[in-house]
Write a protein that holds these residues in place. Structure first.
Motif, PDB file in Angstrom:
ATOM      1  N   ALA A  58      -1.179   2.372   4.768  1.00 41.07           N
ATOM      2  CA  ALA A  58      -0.524   1.658   3.654  1.00 41.07           C
ATOM      3  C   ALA A  58      -1.053   0.228   3.547  1.00 41.07           C
ATOM      4  O   ALA A  58      -1.079  -0.349   2.454  1.00 41.07           O
ATOM      5  N   ALA A  59      -1.471  -0.328   4.668  1.00 35.87           N
ATOM      6  CA  ALA A  59      -2.011  -1.703   4.656  1.00 35.87           C
ATOM      7  C   ALA A  59      -3.462  -1.724   4.180  1.00 35.87           C
ATOM      8  O   ALA A  59      -4.061  -2.797   4.053  1.00 35.87           O
ATOM      9  N   ALA A  78       1.604   3.338   8.423  1.00 41.78           N
ATOM     10  CA  ALA A  78       1.669   1.897   8.138  1.00 41.78           C
ATOM     11  C   ALA A  78       0.257   1.303   8.064  1.00 41.78           C
ATOM     12  O   ALA A  78      -0.021   0.448   7.217  1.00 41.78           O
ATOM     13  N   GLU A  97       4.210   7.434  12.158  1.00 39.25           N
ATOM     14  CA  GLU A  97       4.700   6.307  11.350  1.00 39.25           C
ATOM     15  C   GLU A  97       3.716   5.126  11.428  1.00 39.25           C
ATOM     16  O   GLU A  97       3.462   4.442  10.439  1.00 39.25           O
ATOM     17  N   TYR A  98       3.162   4.931  12.605  1.00 41.30           N
ATOM     18  CA  TYR A  98       2.213   3.817  12.773  1.00 41.30           C
ATOM     19  C   TYR A  98       0.945   4.068  11.969  1.00 41.30           C
ATOM     20  O   TYR A  98       0.423   3.171  11.304  1.00 41.30           O
ATOM     21  N   ARG A 116      -2.347  -9.904   8.135  1.00 43.15           N
ATOM     22  CA  ARG A 116      -1.547  -8.821   8.707  1.00 43.15           C
ATOM     23  C   ARG A 116      -2.143  -8.368  10.028  1.00 43.15           C
ATOM     24  O   ARG A 116      -3.336  -8.598  10.273  1.00 43.15           O
ATOM     25  N   HIS A 161       2.535  -5.687  13.237  1.00 42.44           N
ATOM     26  CA  HIS A 161       3.153  -4.446  13.685  1.00 42.44           C
ATOM     27  C   HIS A 161       2.714  -4.106  15.104  1.00 42.44           C
ATOM     28  O   HIS A 161       1.577  -4.358  15.487  1.00 42.44           O
TER      29      HIS A 161
END
Ligand code: F6R
Length: 261
Positions: free
Chosen positions: A123-124, A120, A116-117, A63, A101
């Protein structure tokens, strides 16, 4: 102290970074990389692409999170960082574009894009290895001088120096966006391993300030001194203003066999 590695040139740095990433991915196939754009990391991405092809490594589960993006530039623009990341990282490395991303630099929704970033990234599970370049102003990401040392992803205004430096990617300086959205210095500090790269004399002052100067928002690169695992890989020219250069060479030359980047 950050580990300072002085190499012959950008290609030698690229080999070290590529090997570090391959070791990480061997341990953690879905590792999370923090991806810088610009000229500096190119040799690392190229070395990694060559090794991935030669060793038939699959990076399809890895990722990625880009450091930054211009604000107000269409994503299809060849110099949007989304385009640059696709062209220079995702495609040559065979990564899954859905797992990579880039901050959303669209004007519509820009007020919430930073939060939001951050969500994310959390969350990763956070960034395992963050590749960084450094600007002549001392910026890392696009955190220009004065950026809070604990800042998170948000919009910033580029300095004129940075716009001039980045004009080489555009037809004229007027096309270089004025605003950007960037991981903050606090975001960068949360990554588990920082790898800061710099090549050429134009980066020597910024590297000396980052490595040996006081920790200060006036020199955003100095934030690396707060990180427990930071590696700085520089060529001779970028290292030329380091006062303790002999000691850094000595440390590297006498490292233990088991020590990795
Ligand atoms: C790029 C970034 C910037 C660059 C810096 C150096 O994503 O965040 O901090 O790393 O401007 O740029 P180059 O490598 O082009 O000299």
């Amino acid at each position: 102290m950050a580990e300072i590695v002085i190499v012959q040139n950008a290609d030698a740095a690229g080999e070290l970074v590529a090997d570090a990433i391959l070791r990480l991915v061997a341990r953690t196939p879905d590792a999370v990389l923090g991806l810088a754009t610009g000229s500096t990391p190119l040799s690392s991405y190229q070395a990694l692409a060559a090794k991935v092809a030669a060793q038939r490594v699959d990076l399809g589960s890895v990722r990625g999170f880009a450091l930054d993006e211009y604000v107000g530039i269409p994503v299809e623009h060849p110099e949007s960082y989304r385009s640059v990341i696709n062209r220079e990282v995702v495609q040559p490395l065979g990564m899954n574009p859905e797992l990579v991303h880039v901050p959303n630099g669209a004007l519509d929704g820009i007020q919430t894009a930073g939060d939001e970033y951050e969500a994310a990234i959390l969350a990763a599970g956070g960034i395992d290895l963050q590749i960084l370049g450094i600007g002549r102003t001392g910026h890392v990401g696009f955190n220009e001088p004065g950026s809070s040392l604990s800042s998170l992803t948000r919009t910033k205004t580029l300095t004129e120096q940075t716009r001039i430096d980045n004009a080489r990617f555009f037809d004229s300086i007027d096309e270089v966006p004025v605003h950007c959205i960037t991981q903050g210095l606090g975001t960068i500090l949360r990554a588990r391993h920082l790898v800061l790269l710099a090549f050429g004399e134009a980066k020597a002052d910024a590297i000396a300030a980052a490595v040996e100067g006081p920790v200060t928002a006036s020199q955003p690169g100095s934030v690396i001194q707060l990180h427990p695992h930071a590696t700085v890989i520089v060529d001779e020219a970028a290292a030329s203003k380091l006062a303790n250069i002999d000691y850094y060479r000595h440390v590297w030359n006498t490292r233990f066999d088991w020590e990795e980047l």
